[in-house]
Scaffold this motif. Structure first.
Motif, mmCIF file in Angstrom:
data_model
loop_
_atom_site.group_PDB
_atom_site.id
_atom_site.type_symbol
_atom_site.label_atom_id
_atom_site.label_comp_id
_atom_site.label_asym_id
_atom_site.label_seq_id
_atom_site.Cartn_x
_atom_site.Cartn_y
_atom_site.Cartn_z
ATOM 1 N N SER A 198 120.130 49.768 60.857
ATOM 2 C CA SER A 198 119.393 50.005 61.546
ATOM 3 C C SER A 198 120.190 49.346 63.177
ATOM 4 O O SER A 198 121.122 48.711 62.862
ATOM 5 C CB SER A 198 118.380 48.617 62.091
ATOM 6 O OG SER A 198 118.654 47.316 61.761
ATOM 7 N N TYR A 228 114.516 52.468 55.468
ATOM 8 C CA TYR A 228 114.061 53.008 56.216
ATOM 9 C C TYR A 228 113.263 52.468 57.691
ATOM 10 O O TYR A 228 112.020 52.528 57.906
ATOM 11 C CB TYR A 228 112.489 52.996 55.059
ATOM 12 C CG TYR A 228 112.539 53.157 53.904
ATOM 13 C CD1 TYR A 228 112.535 54.739 53.464
ATOM 14 C CD2 TYR A 228 113.290 52.155 52.788
ATOM 15 C CE1 TYR A 228 112.747 55.504 52.058
ATOM 16 C CE2 TYR A 228 113.369 53.275 51.040
ATOM 17 C CZ TYR A 228 113.210 54.373 51.304
ATOM 18 O OH TYR A 228 113.947 54.301 50.081
ATOM 19 N N HIS A 229 113.977 51.671 58.544
ATOM 20 C CA HIS A 229 113.499 51.493 59.471
ATOM 21 C C HIS A 229 113.399 52.586 60.187
ATOM 22 O O HIS A 229 114.102 53.872 60.453
ATOM 23 C CB HIS A 229 115.756 50.699 60.283
ATOM 24 C CG HIS A 229 116.736 51.347 60.768
ATOM 25 N ND1 HIS A 229 116.480 52.507 61.925
ATOM 26 C CD2 HIS A 229 117.469 52.449 59.737
ATOM 27 C CE1 HIS A 229 117.446 52.797 62.019
ATOM 28 N NE2 HIS A 229 118.210 53.312 60.851
ATOM 29 N N ASN A 241 117.659 57.240 61.730
ATOM 30 C CA ASN A 241 116.875 56.876 61.168
ATOM 31 C C ASN A 241 116.504 57.994 60.018
ATOM 32 O O ASN A 241 117.355 58.558 60.316
ATOM 33 C CB ASN A 241 115.297 55.883 61.361
ATOM 34 C CG ASN A 241 114.325 56.987 62.216
ATOM 35 O OD1 ASN A 241 114.559 58.327 61.537
ATOM 36 N ND2 ASN A 241 114.104 56.978 62.812
ATOM 37 N N CYS A 242 116.383 57.444 58.688
ATOM 38 C CA CYS A 242 115.976 58.555 57.759
ATOM 39 C C CYS A 242 115.201 59.678 57.687
ATOM 40 O O CYS A 242 115.494 60.840 57.049
ATOM 41 C CB CYS A 242 116.379 58.041 56.129
ATOM 42 S SG CYS A 242 114.280 56.942 56.287
ATOM 43 N N ASP A 246 109.730 49.902 59.044
ATOM 44 C CA ASP A 246 108.462 50.875 60.060
ATOM 45 C C ASP A 246 108.286 51.658 59.028
ATOM 46 O O ASP A 246 108.835 52.545 57.777
ATOM 47 C CB ASP A 246 109.771 51.995 60.641
ATOM 48 C CG ASP A 246 108.282 52.559 61.049
ATOM 49 O OD1 ASP A 246 107.632 53.514 60.753
ATOM 50 O OD2 ASP A 246 108.833 52.969 62.753
ATOM 51 N N VAL A 283 107.272 55.549 58.222
ATOM 52 C CA VAL A 283 108.853 55.841 58.035
ATOM 53 C C VAL A 283 108.922 55.701 56.382
ATOM 54 O O VAL A 283 109.421 56.752 55.254
ATOM 55 C CB VAL A 283 110.503 55.134 58.241
ATOM 56 C CG1 VAL A 283 111.156 56.261 58.073
ATOM 57 C CG2 VAL A 283 109.822 56.194 60.321
#
Length: 353
Positions: free
Chosen positions: A174, A197-198, A203-204, A233, A236
């Protein structure tokens, strides 16, 4: 107790659930089959509940091992949530004797930090020596907020160092200065991305989850490192799971803050409940807390077979609702919760609700 019999449970063998009884004798699993009719010192009726190998948490922070600002007492913070093997992801104290004092299985990812803007390999090498066979890998925090001078080139140096030492690398991802796709490209098969999954920058979610596609193809392990706040998150996470980009491993990132300021209710079972609400199946969730993390750190944990050391947890899926709330839009609630009923470590009952 030398003989323990668990009756009528839905036993998870690492792949699927099957109605069976489990007999424990002399700290090992002696028998797994339907209708075991044996006398025992302790008989537990697990009717309607899951019976699994003890859970493996590969990202936590343990008192006396991590920074004193983060660490939480080991056995008492893990056993009530079904965890029988805990890994400190950021070990920096160099005290192997503390790890040896735990009832639960333990290991460490040794921290690789900075000194005057450069990676401090000398300190990490000393820690690797101090922790000896407890070392399962190296942890690198690629985070501009923690280390403003941190750049992508440092990740490559961290991978090279881990390669030289013969260890896998876990990367905190992150607030990174580079994209997740660039991170995946540098990492090797078997390396771990945590806080996958930040909700911060890089992010992803970008390019239809291209970083996660690439990680799956390459064999880079996707770890939740739940924690909440910026590290996970929930929007996310839920979107990724719905699109099929599920975590390989579920871990807690358990700290003093998460364990105690939330009333002692935060642990692996709550993280499992979050993934259940996001759409992962029972089998996927139990794999992600047993066989998958054990394989990731190359340990003979998370297994429930005849002859194994008896590390077992009994888990109920209850109708009790939960709410995981970090304010603003980052919150998740659900109507069903995984709840630990019994934890056995090395053939001994260490927690019973």
């Amino acid at each position: 107790m030398s003989r323990i019999l668990i009756k009528n449970g839905k036993v998870f063998d690492g792949k699927a659930f099957k109605l069976s009884d489990v007999l424990i004798f002399c700290n090992k699993i002696a028998e797994i089959k339907e209708n075991i009719n044996e006398t025992a010192d302790f008989i537990y009726d697990a009717k309607g509940d899951y019976v699994s190998a003890g859970f493996v948490d590969i990202h936590s922070h343990i008192f006396g091992v991590s920074s004193e600002n983060f660490g939480t007492p080991a056995d008492s913070s893990f056993f009530p949530f079904g965890v029988t093997a805990g890994v400190d992801a950021g070990a920096c104290q160099g005290k192997q004797n503390i790890l040896d004092s735990f009832k639960m299985k333990s290991g460490v990812f040794v921290s690789l930090g900075f000194n005057e803007g450069k990676l401090n390999f000398d300190t990490t090498e000393k820690l690797l020596n101090n922790y000896g066979d407890k070392v399962l890998g190296i942890k690198f925090c690629l985070d501009e907020k923690s280390y403003p001078f941190c750049k992508g080139v440092h990740l490559k140096q961290a991978v090279d160092f881990a390669e030289k030492q013969g260890h896998i690398l876990m990367v905190h991802c992150s607030n990174t200065p580079i994209s997740m796709e660039e991170i995946v490209d540098v990492l090797r098969k078997g390396d771990i991305i945590t806080h996958t999954y930040h909700g911060g920058v890089n992010n992803c979610l970008v390019n239809n989850f291209t970083p996660l596609k690439r990680a799956k193809e390459k064999g880079v392990i996707l770890d939740v490192g739940m924690a909440g706040h910026i590290h996970t998150d929930f929007n996310v996470l839920k979107t990724a799971v719905e699109q099929g980009f599920k975590p390989d491993t579920i871990s807690t990132d358990l700290t003093k803050l998460s364990a105690f300021t939330r009333g002692g209710k935060y642990g692996m079972t709550l993280c499992m409940s979050v993934l259940y609400e996001c759409g992962m199946s029972d089998e996927e969730i139990f794999k992600a807390v047993t066989v998958n993390p054990a394989k990731a750190v190359l340990k003979e944990w998370g297994s429930l077979n005849v002859g194994d050391r008896a590390d077992i947890t009994v888990i109920a899926l209850t109708d009790m609702p939960f709410c995981f709330d970090y304010g603003n839009t980052n919150h998740l609630s659900g109507k069903r919760t995984f709840d630990c009923k019994l934890t056995i470590c090395d053939g001994t009952v260490v927690y019973r609700k």
